[in-house]
Each structure stands twice: as structure tokens, then as C-alpha cells.
Design an enzyme around this catalytic site. Structure first.
Site, PDB file in Angstrom:
ATOM      1  N   LYS A 116     -17.102  15.155 -80.668  1.00  0.00           N
ATOM      2  CA  LYS A 116     -16.524  14.829 -81.956  1.00  0.00           C
ATOM      3  C   LYS A 116     -15.389  13.387 -80.630  1.00  0.00           C
ATOM      4  CE  LYS A 116     -15.781  19.338 -83.603  1.00  0.00           C
ATOM      5  NZ  LYS A 116     -16.308  20.575 -82.693  1.00  0.00           N
TER       6      LYS A 116
HETATM    7  C1  LIG Z   1     -17.001  20.215 -83.632  1.00  0.00           C
HETATM    8  C2  LIG Z   1     -19.086  21.074 -83.303  1.00  0.00           C
HETATM    9  C3  LIG Z   1     -19.911  21.466 -84.128  1.00  0.00           C
HETATM   10  C4  LIG Z   1     -19.355  21.730 -85.600  1.00  0.00           C
HETATM   11  O1  LIG Z   1     -19.149  20.655 -86.456  1.00  0.00           O
HETATM   12  P1  LIG Z   1     -18.318  19.679 -87.928  1.00  0.00           P
HETATM   13  O2  LIG Z   1     -17.779  18.397 -87.908  1.00  0.00           O
HETATM   14  O3  LIG Z   1     -17.123  21.068 -87.597  1.00  0.00           O
HETATM   15  O4  LIG Z   1     -19.549  20.553 -89.221  1.00  0.00           O
HETATM   16  C5  LIG Z   1     -21.037  21.834 -83.906  1.00  0.00           C
HETATM   17  N1  LIG Z   1     -21.162  21.548 -82.366  1.00  0.00           N
HETATM   18  C6  LIG Z   1     -20.705  20.949 -81.856  1.00  0.00           C
HETATM   19  C7  LIG Z   1     -20.778  21.393 -80.005  1.00  0.00           C
HETATM   20  C8  LIG Z   1     -19.027  21.017 -82.078  1.00  0.00           C
HETATM   21  O5  LIG Z   1     -18.065  20.731 -81.455  1.00  0.00           O
END
Ligand SMILES: *Cc1c(COP(=O)(O)O)cnc(C)c1O
Length: 469
Positions: A116
Site C-alpha cells: 500500500k
Molecule cells: C491490502 C492488502 C491486500 C489486498 O489488496 P487489494 O488491493 O485490496 O485487493 C493483500 N495483501 C496485503 C498484504 C495487503 O495489505
């Protein structure tokens, strides 16, 4: 140059990039998409070979900005984000061979060790820039169960025009996750430990957004995963990885641990823009609404159960609406009708001919907790690499997809560092828990947090009193 954005749910007047960035969601409840997709020719993709992550980021994102931010300013923000010390690998998003044609795309080199950061670190700077231009301020309020709050806080802590308030349920997040948030010492960052559950946190945030006067007074906003700018910034690493694996001369595939469908949708965007992606693997845990959809053509809401990969424990995938809109040939009315039905009946179906089209690109797989642990152990035994539970869910799918198509280079998106999930990982590998210097550092820093009762009026008063400006 001109780039405007439309909502998925109605043919309302198009918006420019700055408005889409600040709005998040369209006023009709839909999600924003570019009215036209930029496209990259094979020679333009070839020209990215050997370029830095920042240079690729500029080339890939520039068309989406549509001149709303001057090139020099955009280039400077991108350089500051990806070359200013926040990311701890010189390649930013390095690609590591695992075995055969399988690679790991490491997306855990940012401040909070999750993918993120790759979007949020830039989005924080974009917010600040656009707010500065408009000579205004904004207040972000969000709720977290622990895993997403820190990335938003890290994104906003240096913003001059943003205050951020993050509510977490007191005593119900892991100590490490709490400390990642509360160790941040900045005058515009406000951690609230709520005496209640995560649902109480969410209810209060919802109530604040529903309060029109409050919303206007404090310039209330969110940084959730439906913000188009987050998707845009995530398209970049599909380009860097694909070029490294041999695109445009070769097709490549990706497998993505999926929750809200934001990350894998960025892969779809990259493909739509001309990147030769053969397969996008959607990896889900036991909360498998997407895998069930791809098996049956029916999207049906069920209860969420906690798993070893908590960031994927979701009931619905909010960004799926964007792909559905494309699959329906950008038919606003049909999309809006499906979304209304989904809200009322908790399910909708899509006919076979459209599902066939979806299957040309997407392959969905589920991975339950025992398989997640077994995959962590298997990769550790075979390669010595330690992967986190989310990455393991994707690796489990990747091993299956690789068996069916061993020639195509494939990248598994490693979305979190294993040190974020030390217990699950050490139990699976039988070794001591993985560590990371950035996490060790927060363990001894003082915490900055205010404990408050689960009372909307008191939280609203606190936000009004503490926000700057
Ligand atoms: C947020 C997150 C996801 C999911 O990602 P999306 O974009 O919501 O599909 C998967 N793995 C980790 C480690 C995350 O932080």
C-alpha cells in the site's frame, strides 16, 4: 493531453484528475475511471527497459494527470516519493527469481512494509500539492483493524495541508500494528484508541461522513482503496516487472493476493494500456467471494471469517465495480442496476458470455489456512525464501497456474514483508520469527494516542479541536 474521468454509475459531467483525487467516490456512489484509456505501443514499452522506477512511474502516470499538475512538479513528487529514502531497495520494486519461470515482485520496501505504501506515499504528496494549489485543507478520518492504518498515516505525516485521524479498537490490534501507527510523532497525525470494536470505529466514521455540516466544516475526506489515484500509482510496478521479464516481446502473467480488487485491477489497467499480460491470477483466502464468482458467475456476499492473511478478509471487493463496468461495455445503467440489486439481495449474476470473456484474462484460486502455511513451508524448504501469508496465498495459486503454463514468465506480488506476520510465518517454517529493522525501531519509540469512548459526538468535537488551520 486532456484527460477526464467518468463515474461507473451514471453519465454525469466528467471530472478532472484533481477533483477525482480529492473526491474519492463519485457523487452518484460510483467509482471514477478515465474516459479514455491511454495506450502504450510496443516501442514505447521497450523504451522503458533499463529506466529507473521513478522514470517509469512518470511515463506511466503522466497521461492520467492530463496536465492538471505541471510535468516538473509531477517529476519532483515522484522522485521525492521513490528516490527520497522512503523505499529501502534501489530498484524500489525488485523482482527476484523463485524457480523455473516464477518470480517474486517484492512490494514491501516502503515505510510500513506493505504494497500500500507504493501508492499511498505518492498519493499523500499529490493531495498536498493539489490542496496547496486550491489554497485549502483537508481532514482525513479513517478506521482500521490494524493492518491499513499505518500506511495512511505514513502517507500523510509530512503533508502540510492534511490532518489525519485514525481510529483503532483499543486492545484489539496486534502490538506491532498499534506501534506502527502510534509511534509516528507529527502534529497532523492523531491516533484514537476507541473503547469498542472495529465495527464501532467504522460506525463512527460513517456517522461523521453522514453529518453534512461536520463534513463541510472540517473538509472531511478518506484515503480508501477506491481512490483512483491509488490504482493509478499501482499500475507502475506491473510495467517495471513486465519489462524486466521480457515484455513486450514476451507475454507475462501476474498473481495477486486479492481483497478489495484494487491491486489486481491495476494489473487489468496495465493490460488495457497495452502491456502484454496473458493471465491475471486472483488469489483469495477462505473469504473467497471472488473465486466463487469466477467459478459460478454469481457474486454472493457471505460472512467473513478471520484467516492467516487478514488484509484479504473482506466481504465484498469494492473495486470490482470498475472491472464489471468495463465487462458490461461501460453500460452505466446496467452497472447501476446490478449494484442496486447487490445491495438489496446480497447477490447478482453475470451471464455466461461475459464470464467467458472474463476468463480470458482472470484465473481465480482459493487457498485455505493449512495450504497457506504449507506453501510458506514449501517455499522456505525449496528456496530458503521466507514469504508472508498473503504472498503464500498468491504463491499457492501461482504454482497451480505455472503447472498449466510453464513457459510464460510469472510474477507473484509479494504484498507484505514476512516480519509483519511473525507468528504465522515462524509456525510454518519452524524457525525463529522474521524481523525487520523498521519494525524493531518502532518497538522502543514513545506512543502518541488518545483513548476515547465510542461516542460520535465526542469524536467529532475532538477532530474539530485538534485539527490544524
Ligand atoms: C491490502 C492488502 C491486500 C489486498 O489488496 P487489494 O488491493 O485490496 O485487493 C493483500 N495483501 C496485503 C498484504 C495487503 O495489505
Amino acid at each position: 493531453m486532456m484527460m477526464d474521468y467518468i463515474s461507473t454509475r451514471s453519465a454525469a459531467a466528467p471530472k478532472d484528475f484533481a477533483a477525482v483525487l480529492l473526491d474519492g467516490m463519485a457523487p452518484d456512489g460510483g467509482l471514477y475511471l478515465p474516459r479514455r484509456w491511454p495506450s502504450f505501443s510496443a516501442s514505447e514499452i521497450t523504451a522503458l527497459r533499463g529506466k529507473s522506477y521513478a522514470a517509469t512511474a512518470f511515463a506511466v502516470m503522466r497521461p492520467f494527470i492530463g496536465g492538471m499538475i505541471a510535468d516538473d512538479a509531477l517529476r519532483a513528487m515522484i522522485a521525492d516519493t521513490y528516490e527520497g529514502g522512503a523505499f529501502d531497495d534501489p530498484d524500489v520494486a525488485p523482482l527476484r527469481p523463485v524457480r523455473d519461470t516464477i518470480h517474486l515482485l517484492e512490494l514491501f520496501h516502503g515505510p510500513t512494509l506493505s504494497f500500500k505504501d507504493y501508492a499511498l506515499q505518492l498519493v499523500g504528496r499529490l493531495f498536498d500539492h493539489v490542496l496547496e494549489q486550491k489554497n485549502t485543507r483537508m481532514t482525513i478520518v479513517g478506521a482500521t483493524s490494524g493492518d491499513t492504518g499505518s500506511a495512511a498515516i505514513e502517507a500523510c505525516k509530512n503533508c502540510r495541508n492534511v490532518d489525519i485521524f485514525i481510529l483503532h479498537p483499543k486492545g484489539r490490534t496486534s502490538e506491532l500494528q498499534r506501534r506502527q501507527m502510534t509511534s509516528v510523532d507529527a502534529p497532523n497525525v492523531h491516533n484514537i484508541a476507541l473503547e469498542g470494536t472495529f465495527d464501532d470505529c467504522q460506525d463512527i466514521v460513517k456517522a461523521l461522513f453522514a453529518d453534512e455540516a461536520f463534513r463541510a466544516d472540517v473538509g472531511l475526506s478518506a484515503v480508501n482503496s477506491i481512490n483512483w489515484a491509488r490504482i493509478m500509482a499501482q499500475i507502475v510496478y506491473y510495467f517495471t516487472a513486465a519489462v524486466t521479464m521480457g515484455a513486450p516481446e514476451r507475454d507475462v502473467s501476474f498473481v495477486v493476493p486479492t481483497g478489495n480488487f484494487g491491486n489486481v485491477f491495476a494489473g487489468w489497467c496495465a493490460r488495457r494500456m497495452g502491456l502484454p499480460i496473458r493471465t491475471l491470477g486472483i488469489a483469495t483466502n477462505r473469504n473467497d467471494i471472488l473465486t466463487r464468482f469466477f467459478e459460478s458467475g454469481e457474486m454472493r456476499i457471505e460472512q467473513v471469517t478471520p484467516s492467516l492473511s487478514p488484509s484479504m478478509d473482506i466481504q465484498i471487493s469494492s473495486n470490482f465495480e470498475r472491472y464489471l463496468f468495463e465487462l458490461l461495455g461501460r453500460d452505466h445503467d446496467r452497472l447501476a442496476a446490478l449494484m442496486t440489486r447487490f445491495r438489496q439481495d446480497r447477490f447478482f449474476t453475470v451471464e455466461d458470455v461475459l464470464m467467458q470473456r472474463a476468463h480470458e484474462i482472470f484465473q481465480a484460486r482459493r487457498c485455505k489456512d493449512p495450504e497457506t502455511a504449507a506453501t510458506i513451508a514449501q517455499i522456505y524448504t525449496e528456496t530458503g525464501m521466507v514469504i508472508d501469508p498473503h504472498t503464500a496465498v498468491a504463491m499457492h495459486a501461482a504454482l497451480d497456474l505455472h503447472a498449466a503454463d510453464p513457459q510464460t514468465p510469472l510474477a507473484v506480488l509479494a504484498c507484505a514483508h514476512p516480519a509483519k506476520f511473525p507468528d504465522a510465518v515462524s509456525r510454518a517454517t519452524g524457525t525463529s520469527p522474521p524481523t525487520h529493522p523498521r519494525l524493531e525501531a518502532v518497538k522502543s519509540l514513545p506512543e502518541h494516542v488518545t483513548t476515547m469512548p465510542a461516542d460520535t459526538a465526542q469524536i467529532a468535537a475532538f477532530v474539530r479541536a485538534r485539527r490544524n488551520g
